[in-house]
Scaffold this active site. Structure first.
Site, PDB file in Angstrom:
ATOM      1  N   LYS A  50       1.970  -8.048  -6.312  1.00  0.00           N
ATOM      2  CA  LYS A  50       2.478  -8.602  -7.574  1.00  0.00           C
ATOM      3  C   LYS A  50       3.393  -9.800  -7.316  1.00  0.00           C
ATOM      4  O   LYS A  50       3.321 -10.806  -8.012  1.00  0.00           O
ATOM      5  CB  LYS A  50       3.204  -7.509  -8.377  1.00  0.00           C
ATOM      6  CG  LYS A  50       2.234  -6.461  -8.926  1.00  0.00           C
ATOM      7  CD  LYS A  50       2.900  -5.210  -9.467  1.00  0.00           C
ATOM      8  CE  LYS A  50       1.822  -4.157  -9.767  1.00  0.00           C
ATOM      9  NZ  LYS A  50       2.353  -2.861 -10.210  1.00  0.00           N
ATOM     10  N   GLN A  94       7.755   0.668 -10.742  1.00  0.00           N
ATOM     11  CA  GLN A  94       6.519   1.062 -10.062  1.00  0.00           C
ATOM     12  C   GLN A  94       6.373   2.589 -10.047  1.00  0.00           C
ATOM     13  O   GLN A  94       7.300   3.307  -9.672  1.00  0.00           O
ATOM     14  CB  GLN A  94       6.537   0.504  -8.626  1.00  0.00           C
ATOM     15  CG  GLN A  94       5.253   0.748  -7.844  1.00  0.00           C
ATOM     16  CD  GLN A  94       4.053  -0.031  -8.394  1.00  0.00           C
ATOM     17  OE1 GLN A  94       4.183  -1.159  -8.838  1.00  0.00           O
ATOM     18  NE2 GLN A  94       2.887   0.584  -8.358  1.00  0.00           N
ATOM     19  N   ASP A 117       4.541  -3.546 -18.521  1.00  0.00           N
ATOM     20  CA  ASP A 117       3.559  -2.492 -18.257  1.00  0.00           C
ATOM     21  C   ASP A 117       3.142  -1.793 -19.554  1.00  0.00           C
ATOM     22  O   ASP A 117       2.235  -0.953 -19.543  1.00  0.00           O
ATOM     23  CB  ASP A 117       4.135  -1.443 -17.286  1.00  0.00           C
ATOM     24  CG  ASP A 117       3.766  -1.728 -15.838  1.00  0.00           C
ATOM     25  OD1 ASP A 117       2.848  -2.542 -15.598  1.00  0.00           O
ATOM     26  OD2 ASP A 117       4.390  -1.132 -14.932  1.00  0.00           O
TER      27      ASP A 117
END
Ligand code: NAP
Length: 281
Positions: A50, A94, A117
């Site tokens: 990322k 994450q 997200d």
């Protein structure tokens, strides 16, 4: 029938180029913060990917790697600091998190305006209501691939196998918003094969290598394989590619299908979050 192979790498490259072009026109580069707890090797690889992708399109990235023993309270503090930091346009926590941390509490603590997200209840709710918000990257990537390959969705029967908050549920909501007739399957669905055989569009997001076989695919269907399963023979999707491709109109390979789309859509989400500034959803 010989299926068209859906080229996720090419579609993702186009989106990344578009993001880079738009970032170049901004006065201040967007910033993506990642928060990683513990030393899961796969998570470290994903997070590094990322950051590399951000650098390639001119998005600034801020990395917080915290030790495995970080308490939930300390993690929530870091998230609160990033929520308040104007240089941070988007933030990802994450997953998976260590077992002693409540993952839903952590992801819900992200400011919905920075939730690239799309995992906060606010963004999940906006999606279900068909309103504008931040949509999880993998499901947006699935829709982008369907669009790129001119897949008719209006009135089509779309079957989604899997009902996770990260993939299955949002894919279902996005397909519904395109006026598909959506069926969601899960581990307790009766006669999965028969349900799948009714699908014009079949999306597999299960986490079971090659669960969906050719006999479960309707002739002429479009098949999207979200699965990424590490097996002794290497990476495998949730779809048995050879037998499914023999019946499908179009199909994604693994790797090279949905996978490359996820990071591309995360970059696009970060750009979207930055363009909205600090406006609350
Ligand atoms: P998940 O949270 O484990 O959810 C899996 C879903 O599949 C659940 O809803 C489960 O049903 C259902 N399921 C399990 N076994 C089944 C069976 N035999 N028949 C029908 N349904 C079954 O997984 P996820 O996070 O959605 O991920 C799914 C797959 O996508 C994984 O392989 C993951 O690695 C991959 N993935 C790829 C990307 C990418 O960038 N390409 C991104 C995210 C995920 P229940 O709800 O009843 O348990």
């Amino acid at each position: 029938m010989s299926a068209t192979i859906i080229d996720g790498k090419a579609v993702a490259a186009r989106i990344r180029a578009e993001v880079a072009e738009q970032v170049a026109r901004m006065d201040q580069a967007p910033g993506l913060a990642t928060v990683l707890v513990g030393d899961d090797p796969a998570s470290h690889i994903y997070v590094s990917g990322k950051h590399k992708a951000c650098a390639e399109v001119g998005i600034a990235s801020i990395r917080h790697d915290l030790p495995a023993e970080t308490t939930e309270a300390d993690l929530l503090d870091v998230i609160a600091q990033l929520n308040a930091d104007p240089a941070v346009s988007g933030m990802i926590v994450q997953l998976p998190l260590p077992a002693h941390i409540d993952a839903a509490r952590a992801t819900s603590a992200v400011d919905p305006a920075k939730d690239v997200d799309g995992l906060t209840p606010t963004n999940a709710g906006l999606l279900v209501q068909g309103r504008d918000g931040l949509v999880p990257a993998t499901p947006s990537g699935v829709m982008e691939l369907l669009r790129a390959y001119d897949t008719p969705l209006e009135g089509a029967h779309a079957v989604v196998v899997g009902r996770s908050d990260l993939v299955g549920k949002p894919v279902g909501a996005l397909l519904l918003a395109e006026n598909a007739t959506v069926t969601t399957c899960h581990s307790r669905t009766r006669d999965l094969a028969a349900v799948c055989r009714g699908a014009d569009v079949l999306v597999a997001a299960v986490g079971r290598p090659r669960l969906v076989t050719g006999d479960m695919v309707k002739e002429g269907a479009t098949v999207i394989d979200v699965g990424m399963n590490r097996t002794a023979e290497g990476l495998a999707g949730d779809v048995d590619f050879e037998s499914a491709a023999a019946r499908a109109r179009a199909i994604t390979p693994v790797p090279g299908g949905v996978g490359p789309m996820t990071i591309a859509m995360l970059l696009r989400n970060t750009l979207k979050a930055a363009a909205r500034g600090v406006r609350r959803i």
